[in-house]
Design a protein around this motif. Structure first.
Motif, PDB file in Angstrom:
ATOM      1  N   LYS A  76       0.275   5.087 -13.075  1.00  0.00           N
ATOM      2  CA  LYS A  76      -0.452   6.030 -13.746  1.00  0.00           C
ATOM      3  C   LYS A  76      -1.194   6.883 -12.898  1.00  0.00           C
ATOM      4  O   LYS A  76      -1.850   6.486 -11.661  1.00  0.00           O
ATOM      5  N   SER A  77      -1.703   8.091 -13.098  1.00  0.00           N
ATOM      6  CA  SER A  77      -2.515   8.950 -12.058  1.00  0.00           C
ATOM      7  C   SER A  77      -3.755   8.857 -12.488  1.00  0.00           C
ATOM      8  O   SER A  77      -4.535  10.022 -12.229  1.00  0.00           O
ATOM      9  N   ASP A  78      -4.347   8.258 -13.350  1.00  0.00           N
ATOM     10  CA  ASP A  78      -5.689   8.609 -14.035  1.00  0.00           C
ATOM     11  C   ASP A  78      -6.712   7.508 -13.082  1.00  0.00           C
ATOM     12  O   ASP A  78      -7.816   7.311 -13.697  1.00  0.00           O
ATOM     13  N   GLU A 108      -3.164  -1.118 -11.005  1.00  0.00           N
ATOM     14  CA  GLU A 108      -1.892  -1.683 -11.604  1.00  0.00           C
ATOM     15  C   GLU A 108      -1.599  -2.682 -10.290  1.00  0.00           C
ATOM     16  O   GLU A 108      -1.837  -2.351  -9.272  1.00  0.00           O
ATOM     17  N   SER A 131      -3.891   2.152  -7.131  1.00  0.00           N
ATOM     18  CA  SER A 131      -4.136   3.014  -8.030  1.00  0.00           C
ATOM     19  C   SER A 131      -4.159   4.413  -7.251  1.00  0.00           C
ATOM     20  O   SER A 131      -4.139   4.471  -6.065  1.00  0.00           O
ATOM     21  N   ASP A 137       6.637   2.674 -12.264  1.00  0.00           N
ATOM     22  CA  ASP A 137       5.728   3.785 -12.743  1.00  0.00           C
ATOM     23  C   ASP A 137       4.323   3.344 -12.109  1.00  0.00           C
ATOM     24  O   ASP A 137       3.933   2.212 -12.136  1.00  0.00           O
ATOM     25  N   GLN A 140       2.541  -5.843 -13.512  1.00  0.00           N
ATOM     26  CA  GLN A 140       2.686  -4.703 -14.458  1.00  0.00           C
ATOM     27  C   GLN A 140       3.653  -5.237 -15.522  1.00  0.00           C
ATOM     28  O   GLN A 140       3.451  -4.895 -16.516  1.00  0.00           O
ATOM     29  N   GLN A 151       3.283  12.732 -12.391  1.00  0.00           N
ATOM     30  CA  GLN A 151       4.557  11.489 -12.630  1.00  0.00           C
ATOM     31  C   GLN A 151       4.534  10.962 -11.069  1.00  0.00           C
ATOM     32  O   GLN A 151       5.122  11.320 -10.204  1.00  0.00           O
ATOM     33  N   PRO A 194      -2.696  15.200 -14.474  1.00  0.00           N
ATOM     34  CA  PRO A 194      -1.589  14.415 -14.616  1.00  0.00           C
ATOM     35  C   PRO A 194      -0.471  14.663 -13.908  1.00  0.00           C
ATOM     36  O   PRO A 194       0.032  15.591 -13.642  1.00  0.00           O
ATOM     37  N   THR A 210      -6.076   4.045 -12.750  1.00  0.00           N
ATOM     38  CA  THR A 210      -5.818   2.859 -13.387  1.00  0.00           C
ATOM     39  C   THR A 210      -5.300   1.828 -12.264  1.00  0.00           C
ATOM     40  O   THR A 210      -4.337   2.245 -11.480  1.00  0.00           O
TER      41      THR A 210
END
Length: 264
Positions: free
Chosen positions: A66-68, A72, A41, A64, A120, A49, A47, A70
């Motif tokens: 996520k930058s929040d 994965e 994470s 990919d 993922q 990329q 935000p 989350t």
């Protein structure tokens, strides 16, 4: 049909350049490394990329991220040994910079166990409707082949290829097995992710594979399933279309007709 069936693959030229990164860094959860999966994470103040790059020797997979914040999960499916897990940030175009990294050692008692995880590309949980449906369909069956055949026949009889989805796809597209289950349609990426999730939940090692086949024009996705101790190719997307068109087919495919590029 043939030009329509394809899967989205991430092909990215990584040109790594220096760039200032946030002090917080990435979080690497290695608690399931012995099962062949790493959890990553990254919590950014705005935000970003991001990508995760998993490298073992000369082999490399890029995903990919996520930058929040989350969490994965990513497979460590390239055999036992040392893996380097990098988190990268886009710096414009195809240029990326390292933000953080982790090296882990993988030693699996069973090399096929990596293909039972939720990751993922094949994201599932026990409470998901398609997973509950799989259990309902399989019922009290104990042998592997009847379990696989039951889900395969369910797929090719109830799902249709979604040609309208193709123009909307981007390189960041990932299958959603719950959406596919309820809509009863999808592209080959969706079919293969759903099939893999349903079989993995039943304890049957199953791969999602990307590459090429004589049955399809262009990039494609299918499954490999561990059946009676042997990895066999099953392509529910092609067979669903063949069934609807009245074309003869068999569940287990000829390996010479398929060229693997990536497996998950």
């Amino acid at each position: 049909m043939r030009k329509g069936i394809w899967a989205v693959v991430l092909v990215c030229l990584l040109i790594l350049i220096p760039l200032e990164s946030e002090a917080a860094g990435a979080a690497f959860d290695t608690s399931d490394v012995d099962r062949g999966v790493i959890h990553v994470s990254y919590k950014a103040s705005q935000p970003r990329q991001l990508k995760v790059m998993v490298t073992k020797g000369q082999e490399r997979y890029t995903y990919d991220l996520k930058s929040d914040g989350t969490v994965e999960s990513f497979p460590l499916q390239m055999g036992d040994g040392s893996y380097k897990i990098d988190v990268l940030q886009n710096a414009g175009g195809t240029r990326y910079t390292f933000l953080d990294s982790k090296t882990v050692q993988v030693k699996l008692e069973d090399p096929n166990s990596v293909f039972l995880n939720s990751v993922q590309e094949i994201n599932w949980s026990r409470e998901d409707p398609p997973i509950l449906k799989s259990g309902e369909l399989v019922g009290n069956k104990e042998e592997t082949r009847p379990k696989v055949t039951t889900i395969y026949e369910y797929m090719i009889q109830n799902y249709t290829y979604d040609y309208d989805k193709i123009p909307t796809l981007t390189a960041a597209y990932k299958p959603n097995i719950i959406q596919t289950y309820f809509e009863k349609k999808g592209i080959c990426y969706d079919y293969s992710s759903l099939m893999a999730a349903m079989k993995r939940s039943d304890g049957i090692p199953t791969k999602l594979v990307k590459g090429y086949t004589k049955h399809v024009d262009g990039y494609h996705a299918w499954n490999e399933v561990l059946l009676d101790g042997e990895w066999v190719i099953i392509d529910s997307t092609v067979d669903a279309v063949y069934r609807q068109g009245g074309t003869n087919f068999t569940m287990v495919k000829n390996p010479s007709e398929f060229t693997k590029v990536y497996e998950y």
